[in-house]
Write an enzyme that holds these catalytic residues in place. Structure first.
Site, mmCIF file in Angstrom:
data_model
loop_
_atom_site.group_PDB
_atom_site.id
_atom_site.type_symbol
_atom_site.label_atom_id
_atom_site.label_comp_id
_atom_site.label_asym_id
_atom_site.label_seq_id
_atom_site.Cartn_x
_atom_site.Cartn_y
_atom_site.Cartn_z
ATOM 1 N N GLY A 58 0.825 -1.202 0.000
ATOM 2 C CA GLY A 58 0.000 0.000 0.000
ATOM 3 C C GLY A 58 0.857 1.249 0.000
ATOM 4 O O GLY A 58 2.088 1.188 -0.039
ATOM 5 N N CYS A 59 0.208 2.398 0.083
ATOM 6 C CA CYS A 59 0.959 3.657 0.014
ATOM 7 C C CYS A 59 1.800 3.889 1.261
ATOM 8 O O CYS A 59 2.752 4.661 1.238
ATOM 9 C CB CYS A 59 0.005 4.818 -0.206
ATOM 10 S SG CYS A 59 -1.158 5.096 1.134
#
Length: 390
Positions: free
Chosen positions: A357-358
């Site tokens: 994910g980010c």
């Protein structure tokens, strides 16, 4: 009594009053020794910094081959002689602390740097920047957090906030520190200034000083403090901040500050003032107190449980359950543990996939079983128990 003698007495009284305003202690100045040889900018760079630092109520003794008017110097011919004299002065208590360009700290001791961040011009402690707190990365970072707290408290921050840089080992460090906190050691965790918050800090938080103490391994810290101290000069002249800081470790009772051979006069002056602040703040006693509190809260037992192989599952073949739609993200997983965490869920009949994910590594599961999956991961110490209701 002659007029000259009267004037000398009056002058001494005013000097002592000035010292009191600077130090808070009548007639006392922190005595800081500094080795001058080895600087890439020459010994004059160290002498210049020392002269300026003395204006802040500090007595500086320069160990080098050159002299300057207004500064006390001990003449030596080699770096080796300088270090031997530095050790002798520390052991005899003739100086309270020392500043030098390198020192062979024992394993278990590492240095807490201090920078001025560009986002808001705020000071931040980098824990740590040189030395080796432990040969195990996560154990070292847990110790580094305590080292940073000690140093920040000695510099007058009563309740320093602690953030953990988002690097390999950060999540396990967070779990260990929160366990230490739950068992009685007082830690105040910082919140990231990014929208999703949390005590795991991003690069943005480095620039904004989101935490008083930023925790990382010493190799990362060494890289960062070099960048923060010389990003305005092109890299060959460290001009901003206070240097690589004091060596902190349980049982280590000398205040030895590290600077770089590339450190320029403004930073060297800052390092001397940093040393004096730690002397005034009674850093050695604060260290004893904090280690005692941490050990009482079970630090050593927590560290014993930190083994890189502790969560390895057996070599048996683990078959994935029937594939499901996975849209729920579980964060807080260490990158090196990601595949093992997926297999732990598979063994419990929960279908899961790994991803990125980010904010870092994630595990994807079906929305309907997110809470169950988080509990399984928390019980296996892949994520913090704060992420579930257990």
């Amino acid at each position: 009594m002659s007029e000259k003698q009267v004037n000398q007495i009056i002058g001494n009284i005013f000097n002592q009053l000035a010292d009191t305003l600077n130090t808070g202690e009548y007639g006392k100045k922190p005595k800081i020794g500094i080795t001058a040889m080895g600087s890439e900018h020459g010994e004059k760079n160290i002498l210049e910094a020392s002269l300026k630092a003395q204006k802040s109520g500090i007595e500086v003794i320069v160990l080098g081959s050159q002299t300057a008017e207004g500064i006390k110097t001990e003449k030596i011919e080699t770096e080796d002689q300088a270090h031997k004299m530095m050790e002798s002065l520390l052991n005899s208590k003739e100086i309270d602390a020392a500043v030098t360009m390198h020192y062979p700290f024992p394993i278990g001791v590492s240095t807490v740097g201090r920078i001025i961040t560009p986002g808001k011009g705020k000071e931040m402690f980098i824990a740590t920047t040189t030395g080796t707190s432990s040969t195990d990365k996560v154990e070292g970072m847990v110790k580094n957090a305590i080292y940073g707290i000690i140093t920040a408290k000695a510099c007058g921050i009563k309740n320093p906030t602690v953030g953990i840089l988002n690097i390999d080992g950060a999540r396990q460090t967070e779990i260990a520190l929160k366990k230490l906190q739950s068992q009685g050691y007082d830690i105040t965790f910082a919140d990231s200034q990014r929208a999703d918050g949390g005590s795991i800090m991003r690069g943005n938080d480095l620039l904004m000083a989101s935490a008083d103490v930023m925790v990382m391994d010493s190799l990362t810290g060494n890289l960062l403090i070099k960048i923060f101290s010389s990003y305005t000069t092109g890299g060959n002249y460290e001009s901003i901040g206070y240097g690589y800081g004091p060596g902190i470790g349980e049982g280590f009772e000398k205040l030895i500050m590290i600077i770089s051979r590339a450190s320029g006069a403004p930073l060297v002056e800052g390092a001397i003032k940093y040393a004096a602040e730690l002397v005034r703040g009674n850093c050695i006693q604060i260290a004893k107190d904090e280690f005692a509190k941490a050990n009482e809260a079970g630090l050593k037992e927590i560290l014993k449980g930190l083994k890189s192989t502790k969560k390895e599952i057996s070599d048996e073949e683990v078959v994935a359950p029937k594939k499901e739609v996975v849209t729920s993200q579980i964060s807080g997983i260490e990158i090196m543990d990601l595949e093992e965490a997926v297999k732990v869920l598979w063994k419990q009949g929960i279908y899961a996939e790994s991803g990125m994910g980010c904010t870092g590594p994630i595990i994807l599961v079906n929305d309907s079983i997110t809470k169950t999956a988080i509990k399984v991961l928390a019980d296996a110490e892949f994520v913090s128990k704060e992420q579930c209701d257990c």
